[in-house]
Scaffold this motif. Structure first.
Motif, PDB file in Angstrom:
ATOM      1  N   SER A 294       8.817  19.476  14.749  1.00  0.00           N
ATOM      2  CA  SER A 294      10.435  19.932  14.584  1.00  0.00           C
ATOM      3  C   SER A 294      11.046  21.028  15.263  1.00  0.00           C
ATOM      4  CB  SER A 294      10.848  20.009  13.208  1.00  0.00           C
ATOM      5  OG  SER A 294      10.182  20.960  12.255  1.00  0.00           O
ATOM      6  N   ARG A 297      10.875  20.760  18.804  1.00  0.00           N
ATOM      7  CA  ARG A 297      11.806  20.172  19.222  1.00  0.00           C
ATOM      8  C   ARG A 297      13.100  20.536  19.306  1.00  0.00           C
ATOM      9  NH1 ARG A 297      11.308  14.421  20.488  1.00  0.00           N
ATOM     10  NH2 ARG A 297       9.703  13.812  19.277  1.00  0.00           N
ATOM     11  N   ARG A 298      13.104  21.877  18.671  1.00  0.00           N
ATOM     12  CA  ARG A 298      14.399  22.400  18.097  1.00  0.00           C
ATOM     13  C   ARG A 298      14.611  23.940  19.233  1.00  0.00           C
ATOM     14  NH1 ARG A 298      15.403  26.984  13.352  1.00  0.00           N
ATOM     15  NH2 ARG A 298      17.569  27.438  13.609  1.00  0.00           N
TER      16      ARG A 298
END
Lengths: 319, 319
Positions: A294, A297-298
């Motif tokens: 995550s 991705r961020r």
């Protein structure tokens, strides 16, 4: 009538006046010695020290959707490298910026990989004294390329760690972006042999260093780390620090052992050629659950969103 | 009539069809892609990995008075380097020998510096995968050049020892003759800054390694020594061992400290570009009495006498 043997002399081939080029080149525009040229014309002499001695520095900036990304930082690094190598550019910064802009505009590419190169050049007498060489500036714009393809960006790269040691700073200053890649190429072949897609090589202490054209980051318990020693001070690496500062993530430059990278929650690599790219497998093991994490991705999302922000990017042709 | 401002668009320069070359080149003949060409035509693309990644190997053999010197040894090393880099030559050994011969014969030079180069090349798509590149072979013959000029050969070179560390074998295998010279170029500038004429750089342990394009020997109490670790296995270095065997001098490859080289009776360097060349001054002190020593002179004489011995040399054009 028989020809007497004594009349048969060795027959030498002829010397052609011009080289007949049969190779194919990517679509793009180059600048050399005041001319803008198709990529097929962008050639340097085999006697240039930039080739024979890899005595050159370069930088690559990318253009995305008609805008340069962080061009100023690339120019800073390029000018720094030229100075450290004691070379002299025949143009000032403003002129080089306009040359790069022209290469991209003339190429017609909305997304481009833009190279600026300064080579030692050579002297007409082929003197071995680098002070006698006439330094040269070359630039070109070709289609944007990425270390990771679309599929790899989605599922994450498979990387192998090679035993090859990155050329140490006591030999070549890594702050000078240079073309000394045989260590990285060896790493790549080691990785291919082991079924991986790209490589990481190590520093003189056996810690993780970098890969062919990219820096590496690990994420552990929400904090980021990237190697500090003997690596290129990448602009995308720097951008990750800037993005982390913006969103309140901790990021530090410090040693990373093999065990630490393999035990990380997330791993990604950074390069002008592709931005932030996830790694989900190292050697024979998945990183964490083998999915793109995550934090990665961020940061990827934020990285690409900055590409039309005027604080981070500049239009190729100013209005 | 005033032109409305809105009609003023940014004017782009034109893209020329052909590069107009204003540089001067040494007199010689090159071979590329089946053609023999003047040196002014011997150019490679700026996209060739041999340039952008210094992903190439080469060898240089010299021709003296119409004869190649120890061509077989140079070809052995060249083919070894190509194999270690996992490249493929488009020609076999016999063909390459004939190409080199033709380059020299066509150049008209009785004494020449003859280069053979294999570069990774590139792929038409500018792929980053070295396995997709089309390897290229290039050769050329230009006038013979020497590290030391006539005056320096007579009085001995003035050398400075730089702190720069030669790229270590764990990074780049020195048995692959390569173009990674930024460490050597740094050494050269360090030497120039200190008023010397050329440089020696050190290995990772601080021992003497080699200089830009040459190996180094010390003579002490009648015995010779040259560094063993992390240096190019030079053909002229090897020749010194062969000459020593012939005349009953002891020669070994082993570490040499800074103190040992400065305290030597004689020092000389070896390179295809100049042969055996005396050093009479290191940093700020003379070597021994500052004169070219008797062992060095004896080896220099013998070295040049071997140049018309058929056991050591081959005629450029066979009868």
């Amino acid at each position: 009538m028989a020809i007497p043997m004594t009349q048969i002399l060795p027959v030498l081939p002829t010397v052609d006046e011009h080289y007949c080029d049969q190779w194919r080149y990517p679509d793009g525009v180059a600048f050399m010695d005041g001319q803008y040229l198709p990529m097929s014309e962008a050639k340097i002499s085999v006697l240039d020290w930039g080739f024979l001695h890899s005595d050159a520095t370069y930088d690559t900036v990318h253009v995305w959707n008609g805008r340069f990304f962080r061009l100023d930082l690339h120019l800073d690094r390029f000018f720094g490298g030229v100075e450290r190598l004691r070379m002299k550019l025949p143009y000032d910064r403003e002129k080089i910026e306009s040359i790069l802009t022209n290469c991209v505009a003339l190429s017609g590419h909305r997304s481009a990989y833009v190279d600026m190169i300064c080579t030692r050049g050579s002297s007409p007498t082929f003197s071995r004294d680098p002070r006698q060489a006439e330094n040269r500036f070359i630039a070109f714009a070709v289609p944007f390329g990425s270390v990771a393809n679309k599929e790899q960006l989605e599922r994450g790269l498979h990387v192998a760690i090679s035993e090859t040691v990155r050329i140490p700073p006591k030999s070549v200053d890594p702050a000078i972006k240079n073309c000394h890649w045989l260590d990285l190429v060896k790493g790549l072949f080691d990785a291919y042999d082991r079924g991986a897609e790209t490589a990481l090589i190590v520093d003189t202490n056996g810690h993780i260093a970098e890969g062919p054209g990219f820096n590496v980051f690990v994420v552990k318990d929400g904090s980021l780390r990237t190697p500090a020693f003997g690596v290129l001070p990448g602009i995308t690496r720097r951008t990750v620090f800037d993005l982390c500062a913006e969103i309140g993530l901790s990021a530090t430059a410090a040693d990373i052992s093999r065990a630490e990278i393999k035990g990380a929650d997330e791993v990604f690599i950074t390069s002008t050629a592709g931005g932030i790219m996830p790694v989900t497998r190292i050697d024979d093991a998945a990183i964490s659950n083998g999915q793109v994490g995550s934090v990665t991705r961020r940061l990827m999302d934020l990285y690409w969103r900055k590409h039309d922000d005027p604080a981070w990017s500049t239009a190729v042709i100013c209005p």
